[in-house]
Design a protein around this motif. Structure first.
Motif, PDB file in Angstrom:
ATOM      1  N   GLY A  47       0.783  -1.229   0.000  1.00 41.26           N
ATOM      2  CA  GLY A  47       0.000   0.000   0.000  1.00 41.26           C
ATOM      3  C   GLY A  47       0.811   1.274   0.000  1.00 41.26           C
ATOM      4  O   GLY A  47       0.254   2.368  -0.009  1.00 41.26           O
ATOM      5  N   GLY A  48       2.106   1.159   0.021  1.00 43.03           N
ATOM      6  CA  GLY A  48       2.945   2.339  -0.076  1.00 43.03           C
ATOM      7  C   GLY A  48       4.030   2.386   0.974  1.00 43.03           C
ATOM      8  O   GLY A  48       3.925   1.785   2.042  1.00 43.03           O
ATOM      9  N   ALA A  49       5.089   3.098   0.637  1.00 43.80           N
ATOM     10  CA  ALA A  49       6.231   3.226   1.530  1.00 43.80           C
ATOM     11  C   ALA A  49       6.849   4.601   1.341  1.00 43.80           C
ATOM     12  O   ALA A  49       6.616   5.277   0.338  1.00 43.80           O
ATOM     13  CB  ALA A  49       7.267   2.141   1.233  1.00 43.80           C
ATOM     14  N   ILE A  50       7.632   4.993   2.333  1.00 40.70           N
ATOM     15  CA  ILE A  50       8.449   6.196   2.212  1.00 40.70           C
ATOM     16  C   ILE A  50       9.838   5.739   1.813  1.00 40.70           C
ATOM     17  O   ILE A  50      10.406   4.847   2.437  1.00 40.70           O
ATOM     18  CB  ILE A  50       8.562   6.955   3.549  1.00 40.70           C
ATOM     19  CG1 ILE A  50       7.194   7.356   4.066  1.00 40.70           C
ATOM     20  CG2 ILE A  50       9.462   8.180   3.389  1.00 40.70           C
ATOM     21  CD1 ILE A  50       7.229   7.963   5.453  1.00 40.70           C
ATOM     22  N   GLN A  51      10.371   6.336   0.755  1.00 39.88           N
ATOM     23  CA  GLN A  51      11.759   6.070   0.396  1.00 39.88           C
ATOM     24  C   GLN A  51      12.578   7.276   0.797  1.00 39.88           C
ATOM     25  O   GLN A  51      12.188   8.410   0.537  1.00 39.88           O
ATOM     26  CB  GLN A  51      11.908   5.824  -1.105  1.00 39.88           C
ATOM     27  CG  GLN A  51      13.361   5.601  -1.506  1.00 39.88           C
ATOM     28  CD  GLN A  51      13.499   5.101  -2.912  1.00 39.88           C
ATOM     29  OE1 GLN A  51      12.981   4.038  -3.241  1.00 39.88           O
ATOM     30  NE2 GLN A  51      14.194   5.851  -3.748  1.00 39.88           N
ATOM     31  N   GLY A  52      13.690   7.024   1.443  1.00 41.75           N
ATOM     32  CA  GLY A  52      14.631   8.076   1.793  1.00 41.75           C
ATOM     33  C   GLY A  52      15.958   7.772   1.141  1.00 41.75           C
ATOM     34  O   GLY A  52      16.350   6.609   1.042  1.00 41.75           O
ATOM     35  N   GLU A  53      16.620   8.810   0.664  1.00 40.60           N
ATOM     36  CA  GLU A  53      17.932   8.596   0.057  1.00 40.60           C
ATOM     37  C   GLU A  53      18.879   9.733   0.423  1.00 40.60           C
ATOM     38  O   GLU A  53      18.460  10.863   0.633  1.00 40.60           O
ATOM     39  CB  GLU A  53      17.843   8.438  -1.461  1.00 40.60           C
ATOM     40  CG  GLU A  53      17.335   9.633  -2.206  1.00 40.60           C
ATOM     41  CD  GLU A  53      17.246   9.383  -3.695  1.00 40.60           C
ATOM     42  OE1 GLU A  53      17.778  10.213  -4.460  1.00 40.60           O
ATOM     43  OE2 GLU A  53      16.639   8.379  -4.099  1.00 40.60           O
ATOM     44  N   CYS A  54      20.166   9.363   0.511  1.00 42.51           N
ATOM     45  CA  CYS A  54      21.231  10.308   0.852  1.00 42.51           C
ATOM     46  C   CYS A  54      22.346  10.198  -0.176  1.00 42.51           C
ATOM     47  O   CYS A  54      22.665   9.097  -0.633  1.00 42.51           O
ATOM     48  CB  CYS A  54      21.852   9.971   2.201  1.00 42.51           C
ATOM     49  SG  CYS A  54      20.745   9.979   3.585  1.00 42.51           S
ATOM     50  N   LEU A  55      22.966  11.311  -0.456  1.00 40.07           N
ATOM     51  CA  LEU A  55      24.155  11.327  -1.298  1.00 40.07           C
ATOM     52  C   LEU A  55      25.315  10.754  -0.501  1.00 40.07           C
ATOM     53  O   LEU A  55      25.517  11.108   0.666  1.00 40.07           O
ATOM     54  CB  LEU A  55      24.475  12.763  -1.719  1.00 40.07           C
ATOM     55  CG  LEU A  55      25.814  12.993  -2.406  1.00 40.07           C
ATOM     56  CD1 LEU A  55      25.815  12.341  -3.780  1.00 40.07           C
ATOM     57  CD2 LEU A  55      26.104  14.472  -2.503  1.00 40.07           C
ATOM     58  N   VAL A  56      26.087   9.866  -1.114  1.00 45.40           N
ATOM     59  CA  VAL A  56      27.284   9.322  -0.478  1.00 45.40           C
ATOM     60  C   VAL A  56      28.515  10.013  -1.053  1.00 45.40           C
ATOM     61  O   VAL A  56      29.327  10.565  -0.331  1.00 45.40           O
ATOM     62  CB  VAL A  56      27.378   7.792  -0.645  1.00 45.40           C
ATOM     63  CG1 VAL A  56      28.686   7.250  -0.072  1.00 45.40           C
ATOM     64  CG2 VAL A  56      26.181   7.113   0.005  1.00 45.40           C
ATOM     65  N   THR A  57      28.649   9.985  -2.368  1.00 45.70           N
ATOM     66  CA  THR A  57      29.795  10.611  -3.023  1.00 45.70           C
ATOM     67  C   THR A  57      29.499  10.819  -4.499  1.00 45.70           C
ATOM     68  O   THR A  57      28.592  10.190  -5.053  1.00 45.70           O
ATOM     69  CB  THR A  57      31.080   9.769  -2.848  1.00 45.70           C
ATOM     70  OG1 THR A  57      32.206  10.501  -3.326  1.00 45.70           O
ATOM     71  CG2 THR A  57      30.995   8.448  -3.594  1.00 45.70           C
ATOM     72  N   GLN A  58      30.264  11.679  -5.113  1.00 47.40           N
ATOM     73  CA  GLN A  58      30.156  11.858  -6.560  1.00 47.40           C
ATOM     74  C   GLN A  58      30.815  10.662  -7.234  1.00 47.40           C
ATOM     75  O   GLN A  58      31.835  10.156  -6.765  1.00 47.40           O
ATOM     76  CB  GLN A  58      30.854  13.143  -6.994  1.00 47.40           C
ATOM     77  CG  GLN A  58      30.664  13.445  -8.456  1.00 47.40           C
ATOM     78  CD  GLN A  58      31.162  14.840  -8.818  1.00 47.40           C
ATOM     79  OE1 GLN A  58      31.614  15.589  -7.967  1.00 47.40           O
ATOM     80  NE2 GLN A  58      31.067  15.168 -10.081  1.00 47.40           N
ATOM     81  N   VAL A  59      30.205  10.203  -8.310  1.00 43.18           N
ATOM     82  CA  VAL A  59      30.745   9.068  -9.050  1.00 43.18           C
ATOM     83  C   VAL A  59      31.842   9.566  -9.975  1.00 43.18           C
ATOM     84  O   VAL A  59      31.650  10.513 -10.730  1.00 43.18           O
ATOM     85  CB  VAL A  59      29.634   8.361  -9.862  1.00 43.18           C
ATOM     86  CG1 VAL A  59      30.224   7.285 -10.745  1.00 43.18           C
ATOM     87  CG2 VAL A  59      28.599   7.781  -8.932  1.00 43.18           C
ATOM     88  N   ILE A  60      32.984   8.920  -9.865  1.00 44.18           N
ATOM     89  CA  ILE A  60      34.105   9.259 -10.729  1.00 44.18           C
ATOM     90  C   ILE A  60      34.241   8.136 -11.745  1.00 44.18           C
ATOM     91  O   ILE A  60      34.309   6.956 -11.368  1.00 44.18           O
ATOM     92  CB  ILE A  60      35.403   9.419  -9.915  1.00 44.18           C
ATOM     93  CG1 ILE A  60      35.229  10.567  -8.915  1.00 44.18           C
ATOM     94  CG2 ILE A  60      36.601   9.645 -10.826  1.00 44.18           C
ATOM     95  CD1 ILE A  60      36.350  10.703  -7.927  1.00 44.18           C
TER      96      ILE A  60
END
Length: 134
Positions: A47-60
């Motif tokens: 029925g639904g969820a909250i997704q949370g996301e964080c930046l870890v690092t820039q991709v090289i």
């Protein structure tokens, strides 16, 4: 209905952590110990969820294969990511750490999950930088 539950969950989170609920609803972002956690609603079989996301690092480009192996192992095992999963943002320019929690998760558990996500993102960013892979 699920969208209303998502908005109610974000409102409750804002109140619980002492952040203006209207602003959290508007931006769908919360800064925890200097780490921005971005939220979104995800429809799932429950029925639904909250997704949370964080930046870890820039991709090289051309990162060592060993880093990719470590990230995939961490995502698979889950214990070293707090149950979160590594991924790339939509433009493949940043490594992110993300997790989902059900909309009906108790607010104290919800707040702890997002704090843990931010802490894990910080730990992984530091580890990647110290390894020389960033």
């Amino acid at each position: 209905m699920a969208d209303e539950q998502y908005q109610a969950a974000l409102t409750a989170l804002g109140v619980y952590v002492g952040y203006e609920p209207e602003r959290l609803l508007s931006t769908q972002k919360l800064v925890i110990d200097g780490v921005r956690v971005s939220f979104s609603f995800v429809q799932d079989e429950l029925g639904g969820a909250i997704q949370g996301e964080c930046l870890v690092t820039q991709v090289i480009p051309d990162k060592p294969i060993e880093l990719l192996r470590v990230l995939l192992q961490a995502s698979t095992l889950g214990s070293s990511t707090g149950g979160a999963t590594f991924g790339l943002n939509s433009m493949d320019t940043h490594l992110i750490l993300a997790r989902r929690i059900p909309l009906d998760t108790p607010i104290d558990v919800c707040a702890k999950a997002w704090r843990d996500l931010a802490e894990n993102a910080t730990l992984w960013a530091s580890a990647i930088e110290k390894s020389g892979w960033a």
